[in-house]
Motif scaffolding. Structure first.
Motif, mmCIF file in Angstrom:
data_model
loop_
_atom_site.group_PDB
_atom_site.id
_atom_site.type_symbol
_atom_site.label_atom_id
_atom_site.label_comp_id
_atom_site.label_asym_id
_atom_site.label_seq_id
_atom_site.Cartn_x
_atom_site.Cartn_y
_atom_site.Cartn_z
ATOM 1 N N VAL A 73 0.826 -1.211 0.000
ATOM 2 C CA VAL A 73 0.000 0.000 0.000
ATOM 3 C C VAL A 73 0.854 1.252 0.000
ATOM 4 C CG1 VAL A 73 -1.731 1.309 1.301
ATOM 5 C CG2 VAL A 73 -1.886 -1.197 1.181
ATOM 6 N N GLN A 78 1.092 -2.924 4.235
ATOM 7 C CA GLN A 78 0.487 -3.900 3.335
ATOM 8 C C GLN A 78 -0.956 -4.188 3.725
ATOM 9 O OE1 GLN A 78 3.175 -7.283 3.450
ATOM 10 N NE2 GLN A 78 4.387 -6.418 1.797
ATOM 11 N N ASP A 79 -1.693 -4.733 2.751
ATOM 12 C CA ASP A 79 -3.093 -5.091 2.964
ATOM 13 C C ASP A 79 -3.387 -6.293 2.084
ATOM 14 O OD1 ASP A 79 -5.643 -4.986 3.943
ATOM 15 O OD2 ASP A 79 -6.294 -3.306 2.693
ATOM 16 N N TRP A 139 -3.397 -11.080 4.751
ATOM 17 C CA TRP A 139 -3.318 -10.524 6.098
ATOM 18 C C TRP A 139 -4.605 -10.742 6.875
ATOM 19 C CZ3 TRP A 139 1.122 -9.987 8.045
ATOM 20 C CH2 TRP A 139 2.204 -9.570 7.280
ATOM 21 N N TRP A 140 -5.757 -10.601 6.221
ATOM 22 C CA TRP A 140 -7.029 -10.831 6.918
ATOM 23 C C TRP A 140 -7.087 -12.266 7.435
ATOM 24 C CZ3 TRP A 140 -10.096 -9.118 1.990
ATOM 25 C CH2 TRP A 140 -9.730 -7.793 1.650
#
Length: 212
Positions: free
Chosen positions: A92, A101-102, A106-107
């Motif tokens: 990001v 970061q995304d 990651w979720w």
């Protein structure tokens, strides 16, 4: 298109009970730096906020190898929990302490570490790791988590010497070298690896390191 990778979130078990949290985090940073030097991270294990560390690996196999090395190398009195998430890892921006970061990787890693904690508190006290791959990787998710449950049980039952010996073998060291360092015979090293399950861990990760 953002390629799938494996995001990893690490936290310290019962960190609030540690007498010196700063010293513990510095010890972990040294352990994780040694693990990074022996594995293939896309993003090295680094401290983020509080008692949390994060990393990214190009595939499931290297991520499993790295977290096994990390657990084996932990100093006495310290243990960690690991959440692994397979999915998109998107850059990001660049922040003051590293890349921001995304993405679904990651979720899922966050979901996984919560699930590991939940199992540890309830049905499986030895649980320290969990993997989330999403609905498109349901079969892989089940396989990896079955492996992690068994692996955590074995590592959790090991004494410090067995962990050191298993770590050494995983790093490619000869049993004769390890025997000299431990002040025991090579035969005793071999027996310790067999009795503790260390030999099985080494053979197992050799098979799984090729996972996509």
């Amino acid at each position: 298109m953002v390629a799938n990778q494996v995001a990893v979130i690490v936290d310290i078990v019962e960190s609030r009970r540690l007498a010196d949290r700063r010293a513990a985090q510095l010890e972990l940073a040294d352990v994780f730096a040694a693990v990074d030097a022996r594995t293939r991270p896309s993003l090295p294990l680094r401290a983020t906020v509080g008692d949390e560390f994060q990393a990214v690996y190009p595939a499931v196999g290297p991520a499993l190898e790295a977290i096994l090395l990390a657990r084996l190398a932990l100093p006495e009195g310290l243990d960690c929990r690991f959440g692994l998430g397979l999915g998109e890892v998107e850059h990001v921006d660049d922040g003051p302490i590293g890349a921001i970061q995304d993405g679904s990787g990651w979720w899922r890693a966050r979901e996984a570490i919560v699930m590991a904690h939940d199992r540890e508190d309830r049905r499986v006290p030895s649980s320290r790791s969990w993997f989330r791959g999403g609905p498109e990787h349901a079969g892989l998710e089940a396989l990896v988590n079955a492996y992690l449950l068994a692996r955590d049980q074995v590592v959790g039952a090991m004494n410090l010497r067995a962990r050191r010996l298993t770590y050494g073998v995983m790093c490619g060291r000869l049993q004769s070298e390890l025997a000299v360092e431990e002040g025991i015979t090579q035969s005793a090293v071999s027996q310790a690896l067999r009795r503790s399950g260390g030999a099985g861990l080494v053979t197992g990760i050799e098979q799984l390191v090729v996972l996509p």
